[in-house]
Design an enzyme around this catalytic site. Structure first.
Site, PDB file in Angstrom:
ATOM      1  N   HIS A 229       3.954   1.536  12.723  1.00 24.49           N
ATOM      2  CA  HIS A 229       4.855   0.587  12.016  1.00 24.49           C
ATOM      3  C   HIS A 229       5.717   1.568  11.298  1.00 24.49           C
ATOM      4  CE1 HIS A 229       1.771   1.182   9.114  1.00 24.49           C
ATOM      5  NE2 HIS A 229       2.424   0.948   8.125  1.00 24.49           N
TER       6      HIS A 229
ATOM      7  N   HIS B 249       6.832   1.810   8.033  1.00 26.43           N
ATOM      8  CA  HIS B 249       6.714   2.544   6.559  1.00 26.43           C
ATOM      9  C   HIS B 249       6.952   3.811   6.653  1.00 26.43           C
ATOM     10  CE1 HIS B 249       4.543  -1.444   4.969  1.00 26.43           C
ATOM     11  NE2 HIS B 249       5.902  -1.465   4.981  1.00 26.43           N
TER      12      HIS B 249
ATOM     13  N   ASP C 195       5.477   6.161   4.946  1.00 28.58           N
ATOM     14  CA  ASP C 195       4.331   7.212   4.794  1.00 28.58           C
ATOM     15  C   ASP C 195       3.773   7.178   6.245  1.00 28.58           C
ATOM     16  OD1 ASP C 195       3.496   4.512   4.646  1.00 28.58           O
ATOM     17  OD2 ASP C 195       1.578   5.205   3.827  1.00 28.58           O
ATOM     18  N   HIS C 196       4.298   6.740   7.134  1.00 34.42           N
ATOM     19  CA  HIS C 196       3.715   6.649   8.635  1.00 34.42           C
ATOM     20  C   HIS C 196       5.083   7.411   9.657  1.00 34.42           C
ATOM     21  CE1 HIS C 196       0.139   4.045   8.381  1.00 34.42           C
ATOM     22  NE2 HIS C 196       0.747   3.893   7.146  1.00 34.42           N
TER      23      HIS C 196
ATOM     24  N   HIS D 178       1.175  -6.849   8.180  1.00 37.21           N
ATOM     25  CA  HIS D 178       1.199  -6.070   7.317  1.00 37.21           C
ATOM     26  C   HIS D 178       3.077  -5.703   7.520  1.00 37.21           C
ATOM     27  CE1 HIS D 178       0.846  -2.342   4.918  1.00 37.21           C
ATOM     28  NE2 HIS D 178       1.398  -1.608   5.694  1.00 37.21           N
TER      29      HIS D 178
ATOM     30  N   ASP E 267      -2.124   0.267   9.579  1.00 40.33           N
ATOM     31  CA  ASP E 267      -2.364  -0.271   8.095  1.00 40.33           C
ATOM     32  C   ASP E 267      -2.704  -1.998   8.358  1.00 40.33           C
ATOM     33  OD1 ASP E 267      -1.732   2.034   6.985  1.00 40.33           O
ATOM     34  OD2 ASP E 267      -0.198   1.236   5.891  1.00 40.33           O
TER      35      ASP E 267
ATOM     36  N   HIS F  59      -5.610   5.161   6.284  1.00 41.47           N
ATOM     37  CA  HIS F  59      -5.908   5.435   4.747  1.00 41.47           C
ATOM     38  C   HIS F  59      -7.420   5.482   4.358  1.00 41.47           C
ATOM     39  CE1 HIS F  59      -1.381   5.090   3.322  1.00 41.47           C
ATOM     40  NE2 HIS F  59      -1.531   4.103   4.215  1.00 41.47           N
TER      41      HIS F  59
END
Length: 252
Positions: free
Chosen positions: A51, A53, A55-56, A105, A126, A164
Site C-alpha cells: 500500500h 503509506h 513508511d512502506h 487500512h 498493515d 510492524h
C-alpha cells in the site's frame, strides 16, 4: 528454497527481504538505508508493495535509482512498474504468487501470497497484524472485516508476515477483549520472552491468529459481551462487533 528475513526499520517496521540464490527482493521498503545495508553489496532484483503509506514506500525512489529494479504493487502508487490487482497471479523467485485486494487500512491495499516449497507465506502489510489489525484510515469496517475474513480463509499453517512489531500491545488488547481465552495468555508469555531476547515475534500463522486475534473472533460469546459493554447492540452483526472492537482499540 527462498529465505525470508526481516529488516528492521524506523521504530517498529519490518521490511521483508526474500532471497533465492543471487536474487533479492524486498517488501514495503519504507527506508532504503537498512535495505542497502542488508544487501551487503548484492544487487536488488525488485520491490513488492502492499500500500501507499510512506513508511512502506519511502525508500523506493532511492532503491530504484541505485538498482534500476522493477516495482510491483498497487497501480495507484507512483513508480510502480507492474500494477497488481485482486486475483492477479505471477511468478517470482521461481514460485507462484497471487494477489488479494484487502481494502480497509487504505483503499489500495493488497496482500501478496507466496506459494513456496515449504508452504504458504502471506505478506499482508498493515491489514492483518499479529493479534490485531490495521487502523481504518480510508476504508470502512465492512471492507476491513471482509478483507480479514478473506485472509483468515487461508490454510492454518500459512505464515503471516505483517509489517510492524505491534504484537505485545495487540495482545494486551486481546486479553481485555477476551479475558477467558487461555491461548492469548500463553501467546503473551511466549512473545514477551521472544521480545526480551530482542527477536521478532513474526511470522505468525493463520491458525494462531484464529485462536488469539480478537478481530478474527467476532463470533466469540465473550468478545460479543465485551463489545456490548463498549456500545455494540445485543444482536450485533459480525461487522458491528468488528467496528466496535476497532473503535475500542483506537482509544485503548
Amino acid at each position: 528454497m527462498i529465505t525470508i528475513r526481516p529488516i528492521p526499520a524506523f521504530n517498529d517496521n519490518y521490511i521483508w527481504h526474500l532471497r533465492k540464490g543471487d536474487e533479492h527482493w524486498v517488501v514495503d521498503p519504507g527506508d532504503a538505508t537498512p535495505v542497502k545495508k542488508a544487501l551487503n553489496g548484492a544487487s536488488l532484483s525488485g520491490i513488492l508493495l502492499t500500500h501507499h503509506h510512506l513508511d512502506h514506500t519511502g525508500g523506493v525512489v532511492s532503491l530504484v535509482e541505485e538498482f534500476d529494479c522493477p516495482v510491483l504493487g498497487p497501480g495507484s502508487i507512483a513508480g510502480v512498474t507492474t500494477p497488481l490487482a485482486d486475483g492477479d497471479r505471477f511468478t517470482l523467485l521461481q514460485r507462484d504468487w497471487e494477489v488479494f485486494a484487502v481494502p480497509g487500512h487504505t483503499l489500495d491495499h493488497i496482500a501478496l501470497v507466496l506459494h513456496g516449497s515449504d508452504g504458504i507465506h502471506l505478506f499482508c502489510g498493515d491489514t492483518l497484524f499479529a493479534a490485531g489489525c490495521g487502523r481504518l484510515f480510508e476504508g470502512t469496517p465492512a471492507q476491513m472485516h471482509e478483507s480479514l475474513t478473506k485472509l483468515a480463509s487461508l490454510p492454518k499453517d500459512t505464515k503471516v508476515y505483517c509489517a510492524h512489531e505491534y504484537t505485545l500491545a495487540n495482545l494486551q488488547f486481546a486479553r481485555a477483549a477476551e479475558p477467558g481465552n487461555e491461548d492469548i495468555t500463553v501467546r503473551e508469555e511466549l512473545d514477551s520472552a521472544t521480545r526480551d531476547r530482542n527477536q521478532p515475534t513474526l511470522p505468525s500463522t493463520i491458525g494462531l491468529e484464529l485462536a488469539t486475534n480478537p478481530f478474527l473472533r467476532t463470533g466469540s460469546q465473550e468478545i460479543r459481551m465485551q463489545a456490548a459493554a463498549h456500545g455494540a447492540t445485543p444482536d450485533a452483526s459480525a461487522v458491528e462487533i468488528f467496528a466496535t472492537l476497532r473503535h475500542w482499540k483506537d482509544t485503548f
